[in-house]
Motif scaffolding. Structure first.
Motif, PDB file in Angstrom:
ATOM      1  N   LEU A 118       0.834  -1.205   0.000  1.00 52.18           N
ATOM      2  CA  LEU A 118       0.000   0.000   0.000  1.00 52.18           C
ATOM      3  C   LEU A 118       0.864   1.250   0.000  1.00 52.18           C
ATOM      4  N   ARG A 119       1.985   1.189   0.681  1.00 51.75           N
ATOM      5  CA  ARG A 119       2.944   2.310   0.671  1.00 51.75           C
ATOM      6  C   ARG A 119       3.441   2.526  -0.755  1.00 51.75           C
ATOM      7  N   ASP A 120       3.751   1.446  -1.437  1.00 56.52           N
ATOM      8  CA  ASP A 120       4.221   1.550  -2.822  1.00 56.52           C
ATOM      9  C   ASP A 120       3.125   2.103  -3.737  1.00 56.52           C
ATOM     10  N   ALA A 121       1.906   1.616  -3.562  1.00 54.77           N
ATOM     11  CA  ALA A 121       0.797   2.081  -4.405  1.00 54.77           C
ATOM     12  C   ALA A 121       0.516   3.567  -4.191  1.00 54.77           C
ATOM     13  N   MET A 122       0.593   4.010  -2.942  1.00 56.01           N
ATOM     14  CA  MET A 122       0.307   5.408  -2.626  1.00 56.01           C
ATOM     15  C   MET A 122       1.489   6.329  -2.908  1.00 56.01           C
ATOM     16  N   ILE A 143     -11.729   6.024   3.538  1.00 57.36           N
ATOM     17  CA  ILE A 143     -11.284   5.284   2.351  1.00 57.36           C
ATOM     18  C   ILE A 143     -11.947   5.854   1.096  1.00 57.36           C
ATOM     19  N   ASP A 144     -13.236   6.086   1.157  1.00 53.56           N
ATOM     20  CA  ASP A 144     -13.957   6.654   0.008  1.00 53.56           C
ATOM     21  C   ASP A 144     -13.395   8.020  -0.364  1.00 53.56           C
ATOM     22  N   TRP A 145     -13.159   8.864   0.632  1.00 52.26           N
ATOM     23  CA  TRP A 145     -12.628  10.208   0.388  1.00 52.26           C
ATOM     24  C   TRP A 145     -11.240  10.136  -0.234  1.00 52.26           C
ATOM     25  N   LEU A 146     -10.381   9.268   0.316  1.00 47.67           N
ATOM     26  CA  LEU A 146      -9.019   9.136  -0.230  1.00 47.67           C
ATOM     27  C   LEU A 146      -9.057   8.650  -1.675  1.00 47.67           C
ATOM     28  N   ALA A 147      -9.939   7.703  -1.982  1.00 46.35           N
ATOM     29  CA  ALA A 147     -10.041   7.171  -3.344  1.00 46.35           C
ATOM     30  C   ALA A 147     -10.515   8.237  -4.330  1.00 46.35           C
ATOM     31  N   ARG A 148     -11.348   9.157  -3.873  1.00 55.39           N
ATOM     32  CA  ARG A 148     -11.771  10.259  -4.754  1.00 55.39           C
ATOM     33  C   ARG A 148     -10.627  11.237  -5.010  1.00 55.39           C
ATOM     34  N   GLN A 149      -9.711  11.366  -4.051  1.00 53.35           N
ATOM     35  CA  GLN A 149      -8.579  12.278  -4.204  1.00 53.35           C
ATOM     36  C   GLN A 149      -7.458  11.684  -5.051  1.00 53.35           C
ATOM     37  N   ASP A 150      -7.281  10.361  -4.945  1.00 60.70           N
ATOM     38  CA  ASP A 150      -6.162   9.687  -5.615  1.00 60.70           C
ATOM     39  C   ASP A 150      -6.615   8.279  -6.008  1.00 60.70           C
ATOM     40  N   ALA A 175      -5.080   5.724  -6.793  1.00 64.72           N
ATOM     41  CA  ALA A 175      -4.264   4.672  -6.184  1.00 64.72           C
ATOM     42  C   ALA A 175      -4.843   4.224  -4.846  1.00 64.72           C
ATOM     43  N   ALA A 176      -5.564   5.114  -4.181  1.00 63.69           N
ATOM     44  CA  ALA A 176      -6.138   4.794  -2.877  1.00 63.69           C
ATOM     45  C   ALA A 176      -7.293   3.803  -2.974  1.00 63.69           C
ATOM     46  N   SER A 177      -7.760   3.504  -4.173  1.00 64.35           N
ATOM     47  CA  SER A 177      -8.825   2.507  -4.302  1.00 64.35           C
ATOM     48  C   SER A 177      -8.360   1.153  -3.780  1.00 64.35           C
ATOM     49  N   ALA A 178      -7.045   0.913  -3.743  1.00 66.19           N
ATOM     50  CA  ALA A 178      -6.497  -0.331  -3.183  1.00 66.19           C
ATOM     51  C   ALA A 178      -6.839  -0.473  -1.703  1.00 66.19           C
ATOM     52  N   LEU A 179      -7.075   0.635  -1.016  1.00 68.06           N
ATOM     53  CA  LEU A 179      -7.398   0.600   0.408  1.00 68.06           C
ATOM     54  C   LEU A 179      -8.766  -0.026   0.664  1.00 68.06           C
ATOM     55  N   ALA A 180      -9.620  -0.024  -0.337  1.00 66.45           N
ATOM     56  CA  ALA A 180     -10.978  -0.546  -0.180  1.00 66.45           C
ATOM     57  C   ALA A 180     -11.040  -2.072  -0.214  1.00 66.45           C
ATOM     58  N   HIS A 181      -9.964  -2.725  -0.614  1.00 67.46           N
ATOM     59  CA  HIS A 181      -9.980  -4.186  -0.691  1.00 67.46           C
ATOM     60  C   HIS A 181     -10.296  -4.763   0.688  1.00 67.46           C
ATOM     61  N   PRO A 182     -11.185  -5.755   0.761  1.00 70.12           N
ATOM     62  CA  PRO A 182     -11.600  -6.298   2.055  1.00 70.12           C
ATOM     63  C   PRO A 182     -10.463  -6.881   2.907  1.00 70.12           C
TER      64      PRO A 182
END
Length: 82
Positions: free
Chosen positions: A11-15, A34-41, A43-50
């Motif tokens: 996740l560090r690498d992705a971000m 998580i939703d807010w971060l994904a809208r900003q970047d 790459a943060a969509s990876a944070l949503a993975h279960p």
């Protein structure tokens, strides 16, 4: 709401960074963050993975947990050692 956010492993690498501080954030829960971060970047969509663990102030927390001003948030992928 001010939050210190840390990213670990892949996740560090992705971000592209290991941490960031957000000074103004309307997020009220981990899921909203998580939703807010994904809208900003994207790459943060990876944070949503279960499988990604949300850690609030050094304790694993459900994504529905409310966030408080000054919290330290960490996102950690599952251990994949062998």
């Amino acid at each position: 709401m001010a939050l210190n956010i840390r990213y670990f492993a892949a996740l560090r690498d992705a971000m592209g960074r290991s941490e960031q501080t957000l000074d103004t954030l309307p997020a009220a829960t981990g899921e909203a963050l998580i939703d807010w971060l994904a809208r900003q970047d994207p790459a943060a969509s990876a944070l949503a993975h279960p499988s990604v663990r949300l850690i609030i102030n050094d304790a694993i927390a459900p994504r529905s947990q409310p966030l408080q001003d000054g919290d330290t948030i960490a996102f950690c992928p599952p251990f994949s050692g062998g």
